[in-house]
Scaffold this motif. Structure first.
Motif, short mmCIF file in Angstrom:
data_model
loop_
_atom_site.label_atom_id
_atom_site.label_comp_id
_atom_site.label_asym_id
_atom_site.label_seq_id
_atom_site.Cartn_x
_atom_site.Cartn_y
_atom_site.Cartn_z
N ARG A 298 -7.66 -1.92 5.82
CA ARG A 298 -6.36 -2.08 5.19
C ARG A 298 -5.30 -1.95 6.28
O ARG A 298 -5.23 -0.92 6.97
CB ARG A 298 -6.18 -0.99 4.14
CG ARG A 298 -4.91 -1.07 3.36
CD ARG A 298 -4.97 -0.03 2.24
NE ARG A 298 -3.76 -0.02 1.44
CZ ARG A 298 -2.66 0.64 1.80
NH1 ARG A 298 -2.62 1.35 2.90
NH2 ARG A 298 -1.60 0.59 1.01
N VAL A 299 -4.49 -2.95 6.43
CA VAL A 299 -3.48 -2.93 7.49
C VAL A 299 -2.09 -2.96 6.88
O VAL A 299 -1.77 -3.87 6.12
CB VAL A 299 -3.67 -4.14 8.44
CG1 VAL A 299 -2.64 -4.11 9.54
CG2 VAL A 299 -5.07 -4.15 9.01
N GLU A 300 -1.27 -1.96 7.21
CA GLU A 300 0.10 -1.92 6.72
C GLU A 300 0.91 -3.01 7.39
O GLU A 300 0.82 -3.19 8.59
CB GLU A 300 0.72 -0.61 7.16
CG GLU A 300 0.72 0.46 6.33
CD GLU A 300 1.31 0.99 5.17
OE1 GLU A 300 2.50 1.30 5.23
OE2 GLU A 300 0.58 1.16 4.20
N ARG A 301 1.67 -3.70 6.61
CA ARG A 301 2.49 -4.75 7.19
C ARG A 301 3.95 -4.27 7.23
O ARG A 301 4.54 -4.10 8.27
CB ARG A 301 2.37 -6.02 6.36
CG ARG A 301 2.48 -7.26 7.18
CD ARG A 301 1.83 -8.42 6.46
NE ARG A 301 2.19 -8.47 5.04
CZ ARG A 301 3.28 -9.02 4.56
NH1 ARG A 301 4.14 -9.58 5.38
NH2 ARG A 301 3.54 -9.02 3.28
N THR A 302 4.54 -4.06 6.05
CA THR A 302 5.84 -3.40 5.97
C THR A 302 5.62 -2.25 5.01
O THR A 302 4.51 -2.03 4.58
CB THR A 302 6.92 -4.35 5.41
OG1 THR A 302 6.48 -4.77 4.12
CG2 THR A 302 7.14 -5.53 6.30
N LYS A 303 6.68 -1.55 4.67
CA LYS A 303 6.49 -0.47 3.72
C LYS A 303 5.95 -1.02 2.41
O LYS A 303 6.41 -2.01 1.91
CB LYS A 303 7.81 0.24 3.48
CG LYS A 303 8.05 1.24 4.57
CD LYS A 303 9.11 2.23 4.24
CE LYS A 303 9.27 3.13 5.46
NZ LYS A 303 10.65 3.43 5.74
N ARG A 304 4.99 -0.39 1.88
CA ARG A 304 4.42 -0.74 0.59
C ARG A 304 3.69 -2.09 0.59
O ARG A 304 3.22 -2.52 -0.45
CB ARG A 304 5.51 -0.77 -0.51
CG ARG A 304 6.12 0.56 -0.83
CD ARG A 304 7.14 0.41 -1.95
NE ARG A 304 6.66 -0.44 -3.03
CZ ARG A 304 7.23 -1.59 -3.37
NH1 ARG A 304 8.28 -2.03 -2.71
NH2 ARG A 304 6.75 -2.28 -4.37
N LYS A 305 3.64 -2.74 1.71
CA LYS A 305 2.93 -4.02 1.69
C LYS A 305 1.84 -4.00 2.74
O LYS A 305 2.01 -3.42 3.81
CB LYS A 305 3.90 -5.17 1.99
CG LYS A 305 4.85 -5.40 0.84
CD LYS A 305 5.49 -6.74 0.92
CE LYS A 305 6.35 -6.94 -0.31
NZ LYS A 305 7.37 -7.96 -0.09
N CYS A 306 0.76 -4.62 2.42
CA CYS A 306 -0.32 -4.57 3.39
C CYS A 306 -1.24 -5.79 3.24
O CYS A 306 -1.20 -6.49 2.23
CB CYS A 306 -1.12 -3.29 3.24
SG CYS A 306 -1.81 -3.13 1.61
N VAL A 307 -2.03 -6.01 4.23
CA VAL A 307 -3.07 -7.03 4.14
C VAL A 307 -4.42 -6.36 4.36
O VAL A 307 -4.50 -5.28 4.92
CB VAL A 307 -2.87 -8.15 5.18
CG1 VAL A 307 -1.62 -8.91 4.92
CG2 VAL A 307 -2.94 -7.62 6.58
N ILE A 308 -5.45 -7.03 3.91
CA ILE A 308 -6.80 -6.51 4.11
C ILE A 308 -7.55 -7.44 5.06
O ILE A 308 -7.57 -8.65 4.86
CB ILE A 308 -7.56 -6.46 2.77
CG1 ILE A 308 -6.77 -5.72 1.70
CG2 ILE A 308 -8.92 -5.83 2.97
CD1 ILE A 308 -6.56 -4.27 1.96
N GLU A 309 -8.10 -6.86 6.09
CA GLU A 309 -8.92 -7.65 7.01
C GLU A 309 -10.39 -7.39 6.72
O GLU A 309 -10.84 -6.26 6.77
CB GLU A 309 -8.67 -7.22 8.46
CG GLU A 309 -7.45 -7.83 9.10
CD GLU A 309 -7.33 -7.32 10.52
OE1 GLU A 309 -6.21 -7.38 11.04
OE2 GLU A 309 -8.34 -6.86 11.09
N VAL A 310 -11.10 -8.45 6.44
CA VAL A 310 -12.54 -8.31 6.21
C VAL A 310 -13.24 -8.92 7.42
O VAL A 310 -13.13 -10.11 7.66
CB VAL A 310 -12.97 -9.04 4.93
CG1 VAL A 310 -14.46 -8.82 4.68
CG2 VAL A 310 -12.16 -8.55 3.75
#
Lengths: 182, 190
Positions: free
Chosen positions: B107-119
């Motif tokens: 799980r990678v934080e992008r901005t506050k409260r938003k993130c992307v998941i790297e598989v």
């Protein structure tokens, strides 16, 4: 050419070709391998879409019904894949290498002249330079590789040094294993 | 029809034999006569013996005699040759490698409260990444794509906070992925 070939990395695109292009490819193949004439309809039926798989270095592979049939490089001559060559063994001129060379050919080495002139080897017909040839092996029935003559067979016999056949495709290489989905 | 014309004129063309009964080895995929060069000789022999004894005898005339002995003793008990040892070591190594494979869901934080998941690592289990990405996109109603990571391998990036959902989905969809080989982590990008 196909020693390190994996459909995942090396295929840059595949497309169904226009029927006119399909006809062109078909006639080109027939011109090169006239012996295939009676069987071409079975190999590449006119009705079935022909898919051209484009790979790095302007390498094109002709695929019909999910079967890889022929390939060519830089608009050069078409080569059959070895599966096709095994099925129709007499469509192209052949040379035979001795037993000692098999190991090296199967790991992708170019074929040196001595391997073509020694006792177990055989060159039956005189061929000019740059001819696509099937490479057979001493004591074996099926072809193990495809190559292009780097010297005329006359020269191979008289000079007997250096690379005689440049290897293009051999069993157990990347193209042999390649499975490409349409 | 043009086809019949083709056949009528066939005499003009050089003829070729048509072989349709070529046996390719089920282990090394080569024509059986080349099995001896494939490096998995013993496995190939076993395969061929089970499949076609007559062809086996033809392809391996030297082994034919020992074959009967093997049957009496048990196939695997035949004295270990160098090649056999080599092949076994290879198989053991492969099994080890397989156990070491990891599927990392990060799980990678992008901005506050938003993130992307790297598989990453899904391809090790024989999964088509493109199809997997599409599956994630439809299941989670979010953007999902295959991208190259700095190591040069392919990752799936899923735009949404769905780490645990992916974990469950992976377990459901690909039974070949063992649960203990999945790793959930968190991290910062760049």
């Amino acid at each position: 050419m196909f020693k390190k070939f994996s459909p995942k990395d090396d295929v840059s695109g595949k497309s169904k070709v226009k029927s006119s292009v399909q006809r062109g490819i078909r006639s080109k193949i027939l011109e090169q391998y006239p012996a295939l004439n009676p069987y071409i309809e079975e190999l590449m039926p006119k009705k079935d879409p022909l898919i051209l798989v484009k790979c790095h270095d302007r390498l094109n592979v002709v695929m019909v019904n999910d079967q890889l049939l022929f390939f060519n490089h830089h608009d050069g001559p078409y080569f059959p894949t070895l599966q096709i060559l095994h099925k129709f063994p007499d469509i192209m001129p052949q040379v035979q290498v001795d037993r000692g060379a098999i190991k090296f050919v199967l790991s992708g080495a170019n074929i040196m002249c001595p391997g073509l002139t020694s006792k177990g080897a055989r060159i039956d017909v005189d061929l000019p330079v740059d001819t696509p040839v099937a490479v057979l092996a001493e004591g074996k029935e099926h072809a193990l590789a495809l190559g292009e003559l780097k010297m005329s067979t006359q020269d191979i016999k008289s000079i007997n040094k250096g690379v005689g056949v440049e290897l293009v495709h051999f069993i157990n290489d990347g193209l042999w294993h390649a499975k490409i989905e349409a | 029809m043009s086809d019949t014309e083709d056949n009528a004129a066939a005499q003009e063309w050089p003829s070729t034999r048509v072989l349709t009964d070529i046996v390719y080895c089920g282990v090394c995929t080569l024509p059986v006569e080349y099995c001896e060069f494939a490096g998995t000789t013993t496995k190939c022999q076993k395969w061929l013996r089970n499949k076609d004894v007559a062809l086996f005898a033809k392809t391996w005339p030297a082994v034919d005699l020992t074959e009967k002995m093997d049957d009496a003793t048990l196939e695997e008990d035949s004295t270990l040759t160098k090649e056999q040892k080599k092949a076994e070591a290879k198989a053991a190594q492969e099994a080890k490698k397989k156990a070491a494979q990891r599927l990392i869901i990060k799980r990678v934080e992008r901005t506050k409260r938003k993130c992307v998941i790297e598989v990453s690592g899904l391809e090790l289990f024989g999964v088509d990444l493109k199809k997997a990405a599409k599956l994630f996109a439809t299941k989670f109603a979010c953007g999902s794509s295959v991208t190259k990571n700095p190591q040069g391998t392919d990752d799936i990036i899923v735009q949404g906070d769905v780490q645990d959902d992916i974990y469950d989905l992976v377990l459901d969809t690909w039974p070949q992925v063992p649960e203990e080989q999945i790793e959930l982590t968190e991290g910062k990008k760049k």
